[in-house]
Design a protein around this motif. Structure first.
Motif, PDB file in Angstrom:
ATOM      1  N   LEU A  59     -19.096 -52.656 -17.738  1.00 14.44           N
ATOM      2  CA  LEU A  59     -18.794 -53.853 -18.517  1.00 14.44           C
ATOM      3  C   LEU A  59     -17.722 -53.575 -19.569  1.00 14.44           C
ATOM      4  CD1 LEU A  59     -22.349 -55.431 -19.002  1.00 14.44           C
ATOM      5  CD2 LEU A  59     -20.472 -56.271 -17.566  1.00 14.44           C
ATOM      6  N   VAL A  60     -17.747 -52.365 -20.140  1.00 16.05           N
ATOM      7  CA  VAL A  60     -16.686 -51.994 -21.087  1.00 16.05           C
ATOM      8  C   VAL A  60     -15.328 -52.008 -20.393  1.00 16.05           C
ATOM      9  CG1 VAL A  60     -15.754 -50.088 -22.458  1.00 16.05           C
ATOM     10  CG2 VAL A  60     -18.176 -50.670 -22.622  1.00 16.05           C
ATOM     11  N   LEU A  61     -15.281 -51.475 -19.172  1.00 22.76           N
ATOM     12  CA  LEU A  61     -14.032 -51.503 -18.407  1.00 22.76           C
ATOM     13  C   LEU A  61     -13.617 -52.935 -18.095  1.00 22.76           C
ATOM     14  CD1 LEU A  61     -14.766 -48.625 -15.861  1.00 22.76           C
ATOM     15  CD2 LEU A  61     -13.307 -48.497 -17.878  1.00 22.76           C
ATOM     16  N   ALA A  62     -14.591 -53.768 -17.722  1.00 24.75           N
ATOM     17  CA  ALA A  62     -14.298 -55.149 -17.334  1.00 24.75           C
ATOM     18  C   ALA A  62     -13.803 -55.987 -18.509  1.00 24.75           C
ATOM     19  CB  ALA A  62     -15.540 -55.799 -16.722  1.00 24.75           C
ATOM     20  N   VAL A  63     -14.232 -55.661 -19.713  1.00 18.09           N
ATOM     21  CA  VAL A  63     -13.782 -56.389 -20.908  1.00 18.09           C
ATOM     22  C   VAL A  63     -12.509 -55.770 -21.485  1.00 18.09           C
ATOM     23  CG1 VAL A  63     -14.376 -57.011 -23.281  1.00 18.09           C
ATOM     24  CG2 VAL A  63     -16.088 -57.218 -21.476  1.00 18.09           C
ATOM     25  N   GLY A  64     -12.433 -54.446 -21.503  1.00 20.65           N
ATOM     26  CA  GLY A  64     -11.315 -53.762 -22.145  1.00 20.65           C
ATOM     27  C   GLY A  64      -9.979 -53.974 -21.460  1.00 20.65           C
ATOM     28  N   ALA A  65      -9.952 -53.949 -20.119  1.00 22.80           N
ATOM     29  CA  ALA A  65      -8.684 -54.089 -19.403  1.00 22.80           C
ATOM     30  C   ALA A  65      -8.026 -55.452 -19.639  1.00 22.80           C
ATOM     31  CB  ALA A  65      -8.897 -53.827 -17.909  1.00 22.80           C
ATOM     32  N   PRO A  66      -8.745 -56.574 -19.475  1.00 21.13           N
ATOM     33  CA  PRO A  66      -8.110 -57.869 -19.779  1.00 21.13           C
ATOM     34  C   PRO A  66      -7.683 -57.986 -21.243  1.00 21.13           C
ATOM     35  CG  PRO A  66     -10.105 -58.190 -18.481  1.00 21.13           C
ATOM     36  CD  PRO A  66     -10.096 -56.759 -18.907  1.00 21.13           C
ATOM     37  N   ALA A  67      -8.489 -57.434 -22.167  1.00 19.48           N
ATOM     38  CA  ALA A  67      -8.122 -57.507 -23.586  1.00 19.48           C
ATOM     39  C   ALA A  67      -6.795 -56.794 -23.839  1.00 19.48           C
ATOM     40  CB  ALA A  67      -9.234 -56.893 -24.433  1.00 19.48           C
ATOM     41  N   ALA A  68      -6.621 -55.608 -23.250  1.00 19.45           N
ATOM     42  CA  ALA A  68      -5.369 -54.863 -23.435  1.00 19.45           C
ATOM     43  C   ALA A  68      -4.194 -55.619 -22.838  1.00 19.45           C
ATOM     44  CB  ALA A  68      -5.491 -53.478 -22.808  1.00 19.45           C
ATOM     45  N   ILE A  95      -3.206 -58.557 -25.133  1.00 19.82           N
ATOM     46  CA  ILE A  95      -2.469 -58.070 -26.310  1.00 19.82           C
ATOM     47  C   ILE A  95      -1.035 -57.730 -25.929  1.00 19.82           C
ATOM     48  CG2 ILE A  95      -2.299 -56.156 -27.952  1.00 19.82           C
ATOM     49  CD1 ILE A  95      -5.371 -56.087 -27.981  1.00 19.82           C
ATOM     50  N   LEU A  96      -0.845 -57.118 -24.766  1.00 17.83           N
ATOM     51  CA  LEU A  96       0.493 -56.761 -24.308  1.00 17.83           C
ATOM     52  C   LEU A  96       1.372 -57.997 -24.146  1.00 17.83           C
ATOM     53  CD1 LEU A  96       2.477 -54.629 -23.203  1.00 17.83           C
ATOM     54  CD2 LEU A  96       1.413 -54.911 -20.966  1.00 17.83           C
ATOM     55  N   ALA A  97       0.803 -59.074 -23.625  1.00 18.70           N
ATOM     56  CA  ALA A  97       1.582 -60.300 -23.419  1.00 18.70           C
ATOM     57  C   ALA A  97       1.801 -61.073 -24.718  1.00 18.70           C
ATOM     58  CB  ALA A  97       0.869 -61.195 -22.404  1.00 18.70           C
ATOM     59  N   TRP A  98       0.959 -60.863 -25.686  1.00 16.26           N
ATOM     60  CA  TRP A  98       0.993 -61.679 -26.903  1.00 16.26           C
ATOM     61  C   TRP A  98       1.799 -61.049 -28.039  1.00 16.26           C
ATOM     62  CZ3 TRP A  98      -1.553 -60.353 -31.578  1.00 16.26           C
ATOM     63  CH2 TRP A  98      -1.531 -61.369 -32.559  1.00 16.26           C
ATOM     64  N   THR A  99       1.687 -59.732 -28.233  1.00 21.32           N
ATOM     65  CA  THR A  99       2.264 -59.111 -29.422  1.00 21.32           C
ATOM     66  C   THR A  99       3.771 -58.881 -29.282  1.00 21.32           C
ATOM     67  OG1 THR A  99       2.047 -57.258 -30.960  1.00 21.32           O
ATOM     68  CG2 THR A  99       1.875 -56.750 -28.612  1.00 21.32           C
ATOM     69  N   HIS A 100       4.433 -58.826 -30.439  1.00 21.39           N
ATOM     70  CA  HIS A 100       5.858 -58.491 -30.497  1.00 21.39           C
ATOM     71  C   HIS A 100       6.091 -57.221 -31.323  1.00 21.39           C
ATOM     72  CE1 HIS A 100       7.553 -62.158 -28.616  1.00 21.39           C
ATOM     73  NE2 HIS A 100       6.455 -62.716 -29.077  1.00 21.39           N
ATOM     74  N   ALA A 101       5.025 -56.509 -31.605  1.00 21.08           N
ATOM     75  CA  ALA A 101       5.127 -55.251 -32.351  1.00 21.08           C
ATOM     76  C   ALA A 101       5.228 -54.096 -31.354  1.00 21.08           C
ATOM     77  CB  ALA A 101       3.923 -55.071 -33.264  1.00 21.08           C
ATOM     78  N   LEU A 102       6.255 -53.268 -31.492  1.00 24.31           N
ATOM     79  CA  LEU A 102       6.499 -52.197 -30.532  1.00 24.31           C
ATOM     80  C   LEU A 102       5.321 -51.225 -30.455  1.00 24.31           C
ATOM     81  CD1 LEU A 102       8.412 -50.803 -28.569  1.00 24.31           C
ATOM     82  CD2 LEU A 102       9.455 -49.619 -30.509  1.00 24.31           C
ATOM     83  N   ALA A 103       4.762 -50.850 -31.596  1.00 25.45           N
ATOM     84  CA  ALA A 103       3.633 -49.912 -31.599  1.00 25.45           C
ATOM     85  C   ALA A 103       2.434 -50.495 -30.857  1.00 25.45           C
ATOM     86  CB  ALA A 103       3.251 -49.548 -33.030  1.00 25.45           C
ATOM     87  N   ALA A 104       2.175 -51.797 -31.082  1.00 20.97           N
ATOM     88  CA  ALA A 104       1.043 -52.444 -30.408  1.00 20.97           C
ATOM     89  C   ALA A 104       1.290 -52.538 -28.906  1.00 20.97           C
ATOM     90  CB  ALA A 104       0.813 -53.834 -30.997  1.00 20.97           C
ATOM     91  N   VAL A 105       2.530 -52.773 -28.502  1.00 18.98           N
ATOM     92  CA  VAL A 105       2.882 -52.841 -27.077  1.00 18.98           C
ATOM     93  C   VAL A 105       2.604 -51.497 -26.399  1.00 18.98           C
ATOM     94  CG1 VAL A 105       4.882 -52.873 -25.526  1.00 18.98           C
ATOM     95  CG2 VAL A 105       4.540 -54.721 -27.162  1.00 18.98           C
ATOM     96  N   ILE A 106       3.065 -50.425 -27.016  1.00 20.37           N
ATOM     97  CA  ILE A 106       2.871 -49.098 -26.420  1.00 20.37           C
ATOM     98  C   ILE A 106       1.386 -48.770 -26.332  1.00 20.37           C
ATOM     99  CG2 ILE A 106       3.252 -46.632 -26.779  1.00 20.37           C
ATOM    100  CD1 ILE A 106       5.967 -47.340 -28.002  1.00 20.37           C
ATOM    101  N   LEU A 107       0.629 -49.058 -27.403  1.00 22.09           N
ATOM    102  CA  LEU A 107      -0.804 -48.780 -27.396  1.00 22.09           C
ATOM    103  C   LEU A 107      -1.523 -49.600 -26.327  1.00 22.09           C
ATOM    104  CD1 LEU A 107      -3.208 -47.327 -28.666  1.00 22.09           C
ATOM    105  CD2 LEU A 107      -3.376 -49.223 -30.314  1.00 22.09           C
ATOM    106  N   ALA A 108      -1.160 -50.880 -26.194  1.00 23.73           N
ATOM    107  CA  ALA A 108      -1.800 -51.737 -25.193  1.00 23.73           C
ATOM    108  C   ALA A 108      -1.513 -51.235 -23.782  1.00 23.73           C
ATOM    109  CB  ALA A 108      -1.313 -53.178 -25.354  1.00 23.73           C
ATOM    110  N   GLN A 109      -0.294 -50.808 -23.525  1.00 26.24           N
ATOM    111  CA  GLN A 109       0.036 -50.277 -22.204  1.00 26.24           C
ATOM    112  C   GLN A 109      -0.752 -49.007 -21.899  1.00 26.24           C
ATOM    113  OE1 GLN A 109       4.188 -49.851 -21.294  1.00 26.24           O
ATOM    114  NE2 GLN A 109       4.743 -51.848 -22.128  1.00 26.24           N
ATOM    115  N   ILE A 110      -0.890 -48.140 -22.887  1.00 26.96           N
ATOM    116  CA  ILE A 110      -1.619 -46.885 -22.682  1.00 26.96           C
ATOM    117  C   ILE A 110      -3.095 -47.167 -22.398  1.00 26.96           C
ATOM    118  CG2 ILE A 110      -2.412 -44.790 -23.835  1.00 26.96           C
ATOM    119  CD1 ILE A 110       0.309 -44.741 -25.275  1.00 26.96           C
ATOM    120  N   VAL A 111      -3.692 -48.048 -23.173  1.00 25.77           N
ATOM    121  CA  VAL A 111      -5.108 -48.379 -22.967  1.00 25.77           C
ATOM    122  C   VAL A 111      -5.306 -49.034 -21.609  1.00 25.77           C
ATOM    123  CG1 VAL A 111      -7.010 -49.824 -23.773  1.00 25.77           C
ATOM    124  CG2 VAL A 111      -5.620 -48.554 -25.424  1.00 25.77           C
ATOM    125  N   LEU A 112      -4.429 -49.967 -21.256  1.00 23.63           N
ATOM    126  CA  LEU A 112      -4.546 -50.650 -19.971  1.00 23.63           C
ATOM    127  C   LEU A 112      -4.405 -49.672 -18.812  1.00 23.63           C
ATOM    128  CD1 LEU A 112      -4.808 -53.220 -18.310  1.00 23.63           C
ATOM    129  CD2 LEU A 112      -2.348 -53.612 -18.613  1.00 23.63           C
TER     130      LEU A 112
END
Length: 471
Positions: free
Chosen positions: A292-301, A304-321
């Motif tokens: 369930l953590v995997l099922a919730v975490g992947a869509p959340a990441a 965030i990747l599609a929504w944010t315009h902060a470079l640091a947040a983009v890189i972190l979201a890609q790594i988590v995803l």
């Protein structure tokens, strides 16, 4: 040979599995040491690519893969998985050479098509041989996720080192040089593949006609709901993972990230493959909470990747995803392999890969067009939608065992779960009759039963041999 070691204790078995897989791990590491990968998008922009033509290039090699993937998987099952991996190395070698010589978009697309050949030949082959090695040496698939995780750790480590080295080499020389320096490592990978002791479970049963083999492979993929779900889960996970690695750097280009950031960024991104393999060996993926953590975490990441315009947040979201998808991908692979016999295992796995590339073709064209017209963030919502579908399939896979099937609805997975009880004679007469009727109609389960009985007989013979040695 290998079955004798099974009775020697868990430590001995682990050493034998480690020794057998060592050449494969070396080969995979060398094959993945491609110094041009972290700076590829930078090099492509230097020879005339933009977001739309990058999408076209991705679609070009995505179109090649489905044509070759299932045939190569069936060929691996009937011929040699080692030779298929060698042919894959030759394909990536040609892709690297042509890519390094390219000075325009058209020539580089040719290089990308050879890369598609590599993806087609490589898909499903490594995990199939790891699964069979574990099955040969231990008699079960329980440790598959641990050992494929270790292979992914080695592969991920190679990706990280090559990303860091490639960024440094490109800065000292030029991105083009990284292509030519990569070729000797692929040549060394071929030599390592030839030292690998290929498992022979896929040759343990009597050979069948090619036409029947093809029909059996496709019928196994499409006739059972549980298998269809596993194939779709594996395909969508591979699709989104490929999209992250293929289009992720476009966010850095769009946000005008400094060139020095590309190497460390790519190293962090590819490290998720190794970290994902490591975590898979430590996590209990049979626990509902973990899934369930995997099922919730992947869509959340992905959101965030599609929504944010902060470079640091983009890189972190890609790594988590990418990390979560690496774990889900290993789980999906086990679901696939557990339900099929060895003699069609690479073909089934390649079938899931084929579906992934068929879906990736329109996905890449759409992503490239939307990114070109509206920006990468808007295009990122396509990736988020696909990740939500993965979450739904993942939840469906842990929803619990299906209700007892009626005799006419008896499924292949039911047989897999009941096979041990059937051979031990502990099933009710009604279930025995139902199972035997299914065996009479299902070629795949008949082959699976033969393979299971072969393994048990070999283990019994090994036990008798061990007792004689002690006397």
């Amino acid at each position: 040979m290998s079955v004798v070691d099974v009775v020697g204790g868990v430590g001995s078995v682990r050493r034998i599995v480690a020794q057998r897989l060592a050449p494969l791990q070396v080969a995979v590491a060398l094959q993945g040491f491609l110094l041009w990968v972290p700076v590829e998008k930078l090099f492509m922009t230097q020879i005339g690519f933009n977001a739309r033509s990058i999408g076209l290039m991705a679609a070009a090699y995505a179109a090649v893969v489905p044509l070759l993937e299932v045939p190569s998987g069936i060929l691996a099952d009937r011929w040699s998985r080692t030779w298929i991996m060698v042919c894959a190395s030759v394909a990536v070698m040609l892709s690297t050479l042509i890519g390094g010589l390219s000075t325009n978009v058209a020539t580089y697309i040719v290089a990308a098509m050879f890369l598609g050949v590599f993806f087609a030949l490589n898909s499903g082959t490594v995990d199939s041989v790891v699964y069979d090695v574990v099955l040969e040496e231990t008699g079960s698939s329980e440790q598959y996720e641990i050992w494929i995780g270790r292979v992914r750790m080695v592969e991920g480590g190679s990706f990280v080192l090559s990303a860091l080295a490639g960024g440094v080499l490109a800065a000292w020389t030029s991105p083009r040089v990284t292509y030519f320096v990569s070729i000797p490592f692929v040549v060394a990978a071929v030599a390592a593949f030839f030292r690998f002791d290929e498992p022979r479970l896929h040759r343990a049963t009597e050979a069948v006609a090619l036409r029947r083999h093809i029909a059996l492979t496709f019928r196994t993929m499409i006739r059972q709901p549980g298998m269809r779900r596993a194939v779709l889960l594996a395909a969508l996970t591979a699709l989104v993972s490929q999209a992250v690695f293929e289009f992720g750097p476009l966010w850095l280009v769009a946000f005008a990230a400094p060139a020095a950031l590309f190497g460390p960024y790519w190293a962090a991104l590819v490290s998720t493959l190794g970290i994902g393999g490591f975590l898979t060996g430590r996590l209990n993926l049979d626990r509902r909470a973990v899934m369930l953590v995997l099922a919730v975490g992947a869509p959340a990441a992905s959101i965030i990747l599609a929504w944010t315009h902060a470079l640091a947040a983009v890189i972190l979201a890609q790594i988590v995803l990418a990390l979560l998808l690496a774990i889900v991908g290993i789980r999906a692979g086990k679901l696939l392999h557990d339900g099929v016999p060895s003699n069609i295992r690479a073909g089934i796995s390649s079938g899931a890969g084929t579906l992934a590339w068929i879906l990736f073709l329109p996905f890449s064209l759409a992503f490239g067009s939307i990114a070109h017209a509206y920006g990468v963030n808007r295009a990122g919502w396509i990736m988020a939608g696909a990740t939500v579908l993965i979450a739904v399939l993942l939840v469906a896979s842990i929803a619990g065992p299906p209700a007892p099937a009626e005799p006419e609805e008896f499924a292949c997975q039911d047989l897999v779960e009941l096979l041990t009880d059937y051979l031990e004679g502990t099933l009710s007469p009604q279930l025995v009759e139902t199972l035997q009727a299914h065996l009479a109609e299902c070629d795949g389960c008949g082959e699976y039963l033969k393979q299971f009985e072969f393994t048990i007989a070999a283990l019994h013979q090994a036990g008798r041999g061990s007792q004689l040695d002690k006397r």
